[in-house]
Design an enzyme around this catalytic site. Structure first.
Site, short mmCIF file in Angstrom:
data_model
loop_
_atom_site.label_atom_id
_atom_site.label_comp_id
_atom_site.label_asym_id
_atom_site.label_seq_id
_atom_site.Cartn_x
_atom_site.Cartn_y
_atom_site.Cartn_z
N ASP A 1 -4.29 19.57 -49.20
CA ASP A 1 -4.00 18.33 -49.51
C ASP A 1 -2.78 18.37 -49.51
O ASP A 1 -1.44 19.06 -49.31
CB ASP A 1 -4.32 18.38 -51.11
CG ASP A 1 -4.00 16.95 -51.50
OD1 ASP A 1 -4.95 16.69 -51.22
OD2 ASP A 1 -3.29 17.11 -51.87
N GLU B 1 -5.22 18.41 -44.25
CA GLU B 1 -5.26 17.10 -44.63
C GLU B 1 -4.55 16.51 -44.03
O GLU B 1 -2.51 16.11 -44.89
CB GLU B 1 -5.66 16.31 -46.17
CG GLU B 1 -5.75 15.00 -46.27
CD GLU B 1 -5.79 14.42 -47.37
OE1 GLU B 1 -6.32 13.43 -47.86
OE2 GLU B 1 -5.15 15.29 -48.58
#
Length: 709
Positions: A342, A378
């Protein structure tokens, strides 16, 4: 109680069958107490007198799995110097393998009295804190082996443990929303029938339900608020939180592996749940604040490139060690097959800018364990220069946000989208070719947990996040969505038909694109969040997958879109021309005895595309020839790979378009996909099509023609 010196490594609580070794790092604290917690609310404090390189440690004979514990750090509380030690705060072990209980939000878990952030708060937080747990590391994995599915054969399914399983009618109620539910045949059968090879789980590291959300009677549903990087989240266990969650998680991984499904974890190593200077003191902040967090010049405050209040200090050797130890633990002990990082751009921030060669990437590159599993970034954060799509090192794959945006733009009718669309569906060579990567570096997706579901993408122009309690101010405002003529639910048959066609267009495009496709859980079932594009706090039926839809037999209905999605995944799996490991050359391939190029682009009139055609602002239609006889990469044993050839006809124009089948690329074709049909798949491969024939494609539809090898 006997207290032996113990060892400084490994960090955490390590049970060896006779007792437990405790080891915790803190350079900031003057002394550390280990607190053994008892069920009556009392605790036994043991000072960790041994210290090696600022790691305090002791071995306690007879301490068994299930024992709850925490730490108290005695030392300076000087926020102006970044130091926040406070022995009144019971602290979680950063290396805890399991966590028991939950935080009861109370002033005592904060380092300051409410309303006076510069003062010290000496209220004892223990009665309101979660606790670390000693776990039994032993587990019978049997003959478990990682599937090790190659990227070119991978289909990723992003899912939430609770959201995927909470409403499935075939699951016993006591298993719904748990790790055990993931191992249930009803879930595994759905995934295998869909063609999924990898289950990407949204955060399962122990996370915290934010104080603000609790006061609003909401929950941190998504879980991007980690407090324990080694512990599986305890509320996803169907029974117990004294280490049982570890056993249950391992059992789920073992069952998924038996079905040939890899398990990838969405991990949040960029920040923790302790927030900014006004956040609680739960673990790292109290143990050694300046070693764990990026602080500003005024060390009372935190650098925040994540939008959550803090960012971990990626140039700290102790942070890097913790992350690498965590990753290895999940691979070696929990048998995880990969990670999706993330806000991964934050991991590359050693100082201010995003550094592509930061220490974290160097460590991953040389690590013999972590470098061998799937690593997905990401590739952005909210800091300056944080959008880094295409800039990660060669070992990494990336969520391709440019793919998502371009595919959405084309099918909603944006001008000047055709040229970039062509680049995205052929693997985004502009992003990945120049650094030694291949099409498989692109994780292609149209929807994910963050944003509209697929059904909402074609049903809403605007976000509708009122249920989140923030006045609809949260969530992305520019979604590249189109409601097809009405906002939200409608009974207009023409609009419903168009929406269904657009959903088929998106799934077909995804499965026909070079790279690695990713589906979002429930999209294949037409899941809706009623226009909410930021359901992070909606732990309820708004965000959970709806399975039965009122069917009498309690099973998911075999609706046409589910059948179509399965068929598109199967088409991709059966034809290597859609999952090439190398980029197209744009010319005939040597040694194939085929004079045709491996790829060719045509206007609807059947003429090869020119630079002028690519630049035409209003052009929304084209066809592409994929030569199955010109695949340059060999098979796993060096054999030549051949396949059928395909002609993909895209018409993103709202009006019907006539396409001429090119005359020099095959005499006879079969129609295998037509998204204008309610089923999307013609019966018996549809009508035969001859070279030079003219086909009329309905507005906003695509057709796939196959020429047998």
């Amino acid at each position: 109680m006997q207290v032996w010196p113990g060892q400084a490594y490994p960090l955490g609580a390590t049970y060896d069958g006779a007792g437990t070794n405790f080891a915790v790092f803190s350079e900031a604290a003057d002394r550390i107490e280990l607190c053994l917690l008892h069920d009556d609310g009392s605790e036994t404090a043991v000072e960790l007198r041994e210290s090696d390189a600022f790691v305090r440690h002791a071995y306690l004979p007879g301490i068994m799995p299930g024992q709850r514990y925490g730490y108290r750090a005695h030392g300076p509380y000087e926020p102006e110097h970044g130091l926040r030690c406070n022995s009144a705060k019971l602290l979680l072990d950063p290396y805890a393998r399991a966590v028991s209980g939950k935080i009861e939000w109370n002033e005592s878990v904060y380092g300051y009295p409410f309303g006076s952030p510069d003062e010290r708060n000496d209220q004892d937080s223990a009665p309101h804190m979660m606790a670390s747990v000693v776990v039994n590391p032993y587990f019978d994995w049997g003959d478990d082996r990682p599937p090790r599915t190659d990227y070119h054969e991978t289909v990723i399914y992003e899912a939430h443990v609770k959201g995927l399983t909470m409403r499935h009618p075939e699951l016993p109620e006591e298993l719904r929303g748990t790790y055990a539910a993931l191992a249930h045949p009803a879930i595994i059968d759905h995934l295998t029938e869909l063609g999924v090879t990898a289950l990407e789980l949204m955060p399962v590291h122990q996370f915290v339900n934010d104080h603000r959300l609790v006061e609003m009677e909401l929950n941190n549903y998504w879980g991007y608020n980690t407090i324990g990087f080694f512990a599986p989240h305890n509320t996803y266990a169907s029974w117990g939180d004294r280490g049982e969650q570890v056993l249950e998680f391992k059992s789920a991984v073992r069952a998924l592996h038996q079905a040939g499904i890899e398990v990838i974890l969405d991990v949040v190593y960029n920040h923790t749940a302790e927030g900014n200077h006004l956040g609680p003191t739960l673990s790292y902040k109290g143990l050694d604040n300046p070693s764990y967090y990026r602080l500003t010049d005024d060390q009372r405050y935190y650098m925040d490139t994540t939008g959550t209040g803090n960012s971990l200090l990626m140039r700290s050797p102790h942070v890097l060690q913790m992350i690498m130890d965590s990753l290895r633990y999940w691979v070696e002990e929990m048998h995880i097959d990969g990670f999706r990082f993330d806000l991964a751009a934050t991991l590359a921030r050693q100082f201010h800018e995003v550094d592509r060669l930061s220490s974290f990437f160097d460590l991953v590159q040389q690590d013999p364990v972590i470098s061998q599993v799937k690593l997905i970034a990401e590739p952005w954060d909210v800091g300056e220069g944080g959008y880094q799509v295409g800039n990660f090192p060669p070992l990494w794959t990336e969520w391709n946000g440019k793919y998502r945006d371009t595919v959405r733009d084309l099918w909603r009718g944006e001008p000047r989208a055709l040229a970039e669309f062509a680049g995205r569906i052929t693997g985004s060579s502009d992003l990945y070719q120049d650094d030694g990567r291949r099409p498989l570096a692109s994780i292609n997706f149209v929807t994910c947990h963050d944003g509209f579901t697929l059904r909402d993408l074609v049903s809403y122009n605007d976000k509708h996040n009122d249920a989140n309690g923030e006045g609809n101010r949260d969530g992305e405002s520019h979604n590249r969505s189109w409601n097809c003529g009405a906002e939200g639910e409608t009974d207009d048959p023409q609009i419903l038909d168009l929406r269904a066609r657009q959903m088929r267009n998106f799934v077909a495009t995804l499965m026909l694109s070079q790279g690695v496709p990713m589906l979002s859980h429930g999209d294949e079932l037409g899941r809706t969040q009623n226009g909410n594009n930021n359901a992070y706090c909606q732990d309820n039926e708004l965000a959970w997958v709806s399975w039965a839809d009122g069917s009498e037999d309690g099973k998911a209905p075999e609706d046409p879109f589910l059948v179509f999605t399965r068929a598109m995944v199967r088409l991709r799996r059966e034809h290597p021309v859609f999952r090439r490991r190398r980029f197209f050359h744009g010319r005939p391939v040597e040694g194939t005895h085929d004079e045709l190029s491996d790829i060719a682009w045509f206007t609807p009139e059947g003429e090869e595309m020119t630079q002028e055609d690519w630049g035409e602002a209003q052009a929304r239609a084209l066809s592409v020839f994929l030569n199955g006889n010109a695949i340059s990469e060999p098979g796993s044993r060096g054999e030549r790979i051949t396949d059928d050839s395909f002609l993909l006809l895209f018409n993103a124009d709202p009006e019907a378009q006539e396409f001429l089948v090119p005359v020099n690329h095959g005499r006879q074709w079969h129609t295998v996909v037509d998204t204008a049909l309610p089923t999307g798949i013609p019966a018996d491969e549809g009508p035969k099509v001859q070279a030079g024939d003219r086909l009329t494609l309905a507005g906003r539809s695509l057709t796939v023609l196959r020429r047998p090898a």
